[in-house]
Motif scaffolding. Structure first.
Motif, mmCIF file in Angstrom:
data_model
loop_
_atom_site.group_PDB
_atom_site.id
_atom_site.type_symbol
_atom_site.label_atom_id
_atom_site.label_comp_id
_atom_site.label_asym_id
_atom_site.label_seq_id
_atom_site.Cartn_x
_atom_site.Cartn_y
_atom_site.Cartn_z
ATOM 1 N N LYS A 231 0.819 -1.210 0.000
ATOM 2 C CA LYS A 231 0.000 0.000 0.000
ATOM 3 C C LYS A 231 0.853 1.261 0.000
ATOM 4 C CE LYS A 231 -3.931 2.059 2.403
ATOM 5 N NZ LYS A 231 -4.885 1.931 3.539
ATOM 6 N N HIS A 234 2.036 1.882 -3.395
ATOM 7 C CA HIS A 234 0.939 2.386 -4.216
ATOM 8 C C HIS A 234 0.746 3.890 -3.990
ATOM 9 C CE1 HIS A 234 -2.900 2.685 -6.273
ATOM 10 N NE2 HIS A 234 -3.462 3.157 -5.143
ATOM 11 N N THR A 252 -1.710 -2.005 -5.448
ATOM 12 C CA THR A 252 -1.327 -2.687 -4.216
ATOM 13 C C THR A 252 -1.401 -4.191 -4.452
ATOM 14 O OG1 THR A 252 -2.183 -0.864 -2.878
ATOM 15 C CG2 THR A 252 -1.881 -2.987 -1.787
#
Length: 522
Positions: A231, A234, A252
């Motif tokens: 994450k 991302h 992700t």
């Protein structure tokens, strides 16, 4: 009755006969008797004068009365007899002067034999001398032909003007042409605009790649370990989107190989991938930056500064000379060299995209990395392979920092490479049959000294070309015979060609040898 020969004429005839070569002892005896008889007659003094003598020649001598009375009158001799006798005595003295004494026949024969022997000896000597001269003249060495030759001059082309970028700062290095450009060409051969640190923008991603590969090395053709993006990775997409940097999707939980992730950084210059991969390799950005500083120092890049992995920060700076060294390090790594020449991104599950370096494949350009950052300008670190006729292609690396635009930098780089190519010239040194001189012999033979083959030399710019030659001495030769060699030197390049005769040089004739003794003997 035939007239009797007068005594005086008989005396002359006998003298000529007796003193001639055919005279005999009898002739000489008869001559002596006649001379004695005539001498006795001339000495006799008659007491009376005949009447006939009186009639023929009267006395013309006046005699004094006293003498006439005391001395008897003596008649005068006949004038003819006395004159003949006087003439005979004169002739005798002339004969005695002109006619040699008689020679005994034995002595004469010896003299004739001696003369014959002497004549024979003289003849033999003359014949021997003549024969010796003929032998000498026909076999004596003869002098070499006179050589009149001049080394031809070759005018080099005009000096080449290297077209360095008029914008910002630039530098170039050329490997493989030290013989033409000089030993320093493989360092910094040419530069312009200075060598101060300037923002390098996305060229920073090349340094990031090399530092990552130092920690996570890959071999040629290897994909390397798989990187899975979380994450936080991302979130980098949004971070660099706000900064107006180049980015690429990174969902992700998505993953790709190390090799593919490096492609994303170098081919399409994705900034979010540069930070994500550097964090993956070192665990944190601080660790990455420490490793980067160490790597830069280890590679002698002392004028290069990195404060982040992407180049979005203008504090990522370097100099043209440091970037030339960086380019050589990058192209020596097979993984990096393979990626930077890719004109299109080739990563699975990622749409194809063009390389930001749109000069790839143009004029032999094979890399390396673009970089643009407002307001610092456009940058290009490039590599090229150039075939200019040296036998081995030239490896060129160069950089332009702070150009006006991406397009202007491209034009400057193309002009620079074109000027290098134009600086190499095939210079014609001479054509087969070109005359450089002549041979000429004392007996009238001559031939031209000509080039045996056409020759050219590859030169750089206005490199001077020197010409030297050697020609062998000769007396005779045949058309096409090699008589020497010509050498041209241009920088470190040497070219040679044979020198040959364009015609026969025949030996002298026997008549010339016999009539030119002072030209013989070498």
């Amino acid at each position: 009755m035939a007239d009797q020969e007068p005594p005086i004429e008989q005396l002359e005839r006998l003298r000529r006969l007796a003193y001639s070569r055919d005279g005999t002892a009898d002739d000489r005896r008869r001559l002596a008797e006649l001379e004695a008889e005539l001498t006795a007659q001339s000495d006799a003094e008659p007491a009376t004068v005949t009447s006939q003598e009186k009639q023929v020649e009267p006395l013309e001598v006046t005699i004094s009365r006293e003498v006439a009375e005391t001395a008897p009158l003596r008649p005068r001799r006949s004038t003819d007899d006395l004159s003949h006798f006087a003439e005979a005595m004169v002739r005798e003295r002339e004969v005695e002067r002109d006619v040699p004494p008689p020679v005994d026949p034995v002595i004469r024969r010896k003299r004739r034999r001696r003369r014959a022997i002497i004549g024979g000896i003289v003849g033999l000597v003359v014949a021997a001398l003549l024969g010796g001269y003929i032998t000498f003249a026909l076999t004596a060495p003869i002098g070499s032909a006179t050589i009149d030759a001049t080394a031809p001059t070759v005018t080099p082309p005009a000096a080449t003007l290297i077209s360095m970028s008029p914008e910002g700062e630039s530098a170039i290095s050329v490997s493989g042409a030290d013989d033409y450009l000089g030993a320093s060409a493989s360092g910094i051969w040419m530069s312009g605009g200075g060598d101060d640190p300037l923002p390098i923008a996305s060229i920073s991603k090349l340094i990031t790649t090399l530092v990552v590969l130092d920690a996570k090395p890959l071999g040629a053709g290897e994909n390397g370990p798989t990187i899975t993006f979380d994450k936080a990775d991302h979130a980098l997409y949004d971070k660099y989107y706000v900064l107006d940097a180049t980015i690429a999707a990174m969902p992700t939980g998505s993953s790709m190989s190390e090799h593919d992730a490096l492609e994303m950084m170098l081919v399409i210059s994705a900034s979010n991938y540069a930070e994500a991969v550097s964090t993956w390799a070192f665990g944190s950005q601080s660790s990455f930056l420490r490793a980067t500083k160490t790597w830069l120092a280890a590679n002698g890049l002392d004028h290069t500064t990195m404060v982040e992995p992407t180049g979005i920060d203008a504090r990522n700076t370097s100099t043209p000379s440091d970037l030339i060294a960086l380019a050589k390090i990058a192209m020596a790594n097979p993984v990096v060299a393979e990626i930077v020449k890719m004109q299109t991104l080739e990563v699975p599950n990622v749409p194809p995209q063009l390389n930001t370096n749109d000069l790839l494949g143009v004029d032999g350009i094979s890399g390396i990395k673009t970089g643009t950052l407002d307001p610092s300008g456009s940058n290009l670190l490039f590599s090229a392979t150039m075939d200019v006729g040296t036998g081995t292609p030239l490896n060129v690396v160069g950089v332009v920092l702070g150009g006006f635009s991406h397009e202007s930098v491209d034009l400057d780089v193309k002009a620079l490479l074109a000027s290098i190519t134009a600086g190499f010239h095939n210079v014609n040194l001479g054509n087969s049959g070109d005359e450089i001189g002549t041979y000429a012999t004392p007996w009238g033979e001559s031939a031209k000294i000509v080039l045996g083959k056409s020759s050219i030399v590859l030169t750089w710019s206005d490199t001077p070309i020197t010409t030297t030659f050697t020609v062998e001495p000769l007396t005779t030769g045949a058309r096409g015979d090699t008589v020497g060699e010509i050498t041209w030197v241009a920088g470190a390049t040497t070219v040679t060609a044979p020198l040959i005769l364009d015609a026969d040089i025949d030996p002298p004739t026997a008549w010339w040898r016999l009539t030119h003794p002072f030209d013989l003997g070498g």
